[in-house]
Design a protein around this motif. Sequence first.
Motif, short mmCIF file in Angstrom:
data_model
loop_
_atom_site.label_atom_id
_atom_site.label_comp_id
_atom_site.label_asym_id
_atom_site.label_seq_id
_atom_site.Cartn_x
_atom_site.Cartn_y
_atom_site.Cartn_z
N UNK A 69 1.06 -1.30 0.14
CA UNK A 69 0.17 0.25 0.11
C UNK A 69 0.86 1.15 -0.34
N UNK A 70 0.61 2.14 -0.74
CA UNK A 70 1.02 3.51 -0.59
C UNK A 70 0.32 4.41 0.76
N UNK A 71 -0.88 4.14 0.42
CA UNK A 71 -1.55 4.71 1.62
C UNK A 71 -2.68 4.01 2.13
N UNK A 72 -3.34 4.57 3.63
CA UNK A 72 -4.32 2.75 4.35
C UNK A 72 -5.81 4.21 4.44
N UNK A 73 -6.19 3.47 4.94
CA UNK A 73 -7.45 3.48 5.97
C UNK A 73 -8.01 2.67 6.80
N UNK A 74 -7.90 3.45 7.74
CA UNK A 74 -7.99 2.92 9.19
C UNK A 74 -9.90 2.67 9.23
N UNK A 75 -10.68 1.78 9.50
CA UNK A 75 -12.47 2.01 9.38
C UNK A 75 -12.54 1.77 10.62
N UNK A 76 -13.41 1.99 11.91
CA UNK A 76 -13.78 1.13 13.09
C UNK A 76 -14.98 1.29 13.04
N UNK A 77 -15.61 0.56 13.96
CA UNK A 77 -17.49 1.08 14.88
C UNK A 77 -16.72 1.73 15.98
N UNK A 78 -17.47 2.55 16.85
CA UNK A 78 -17.10 2.21 18.22
C UNK A 78 -17.81 1.96 19.51
N UNK A 79 -16.91 1.67 19.89
CA UNK A 79 -17.31 0.76 20.85
C UNK A 79 -16.87 0.59 22.36
N UNK A 80 -17.50 1.67 23.53
CA UNK A 80 -17.57 2.12 24.28
C UNK A 80 -16.26 2.90 24.50
N UNK A 81 -16.04 3.45 23.62
CA UNK A 81 -15.33 5.03 23.66
C UNK A 81 -13.83 4.29 22.97
N UNK A 82 -14.13 3.59 21.80
CA UNK A 82 -12.36 3.21 21.83
C UNK A 82 -12.66 1.72 19.86
N UNK A 83 -12.00 1.19 19.57
CA UNK A 83 -11.20 0.75 18.44
C UNK A 83 -12.37 -0.17 19.37
N UNK A 84 -12.71 -1.27 17.70
CA UNK A 84 -12.98 -2.28 17.67
C UNK A 84 -11.60 -3.30 18.20
N UNK A 85 -12.89 -4.22 18.63
CA UNK A 85 -11.16 -5.55 18.83
C UNK A 85 -10.59 -6.05 17.95
N UNK A 86 -11.12 -6.11 16.65
CA UNK A 86 -11.18 -7.28 15.71
C UNK A 86 -9.90 -5.95 14.70
N UNK A 87 -10.03 -5.04 14.77
CA UNK A 87 -9.03 -3.86 14.45
C UNK A 87 -8.16 -4.25 15.10
N UNK A 88 -8.42 -3.52 16.15
CA UNK A 88 -6.60 -3.97 17.44
C UNK A 88 -5.85 -5.02 17.17
N UNK A 89 -6.63 -6.19 16.78
CA UNK A 89 -6.39 -7.38 17.15
C UNK A 89 -5.41 -7.21 15.76
#
Length: 191
Positions: A69-89
Amino acid sequence: MNIVILAGSNRNNATSTRLGEYAVEIIRGQGHQASLFDLYQTPLPFYAPDEKQADHEHLADLNTRMLAADAIILSTPEYHGSISGVLKNALDHLSQAHFSGKPVLSISSSGGAVGVSSLLQLQAIVRNLHGINAQEWISIGGAQRRRFEATFDGYEEYEGSQDIEDRVQRVIGSFLNLAQTLTNARNSTMS
């Protein structure tokens, strides 16, 4: 340019994933390559630093795509004021080699008004991975999410539908300009 969108929801038809799919459309419409890596469709093993996991099919694919990748987009739902567990993983499986010097746009979808907490956390993670945070981000919440729900058919009218599309297109356009500038600079130093 080649842009990878990492969609970090573990829910089918998540609004954050659909927002990522919309980003793919916009980016391709601008003449660039864009692909979505959907963590719901392609789950990764739980990160375990003591285990050999590089040969896991989905993990190998993610690794290859993120390195290219030349550039990246990170997309997440917000769960309890944080990023998702699957994205963190997924981010735990990656390293500076995947992000260093690359522009990164953070986007989120929240059941509330906006998902600012998750975006702040993503920006801190990107900094630690030596990525370059885009100067703007995208957060949708409340009625704005309607545009990205699976049942949205494009004919429905609701307040702000065009505003959110315009904002997403503007922010992605700005991100692409940043990515192009950085890609050109990186390529000129390699020549």
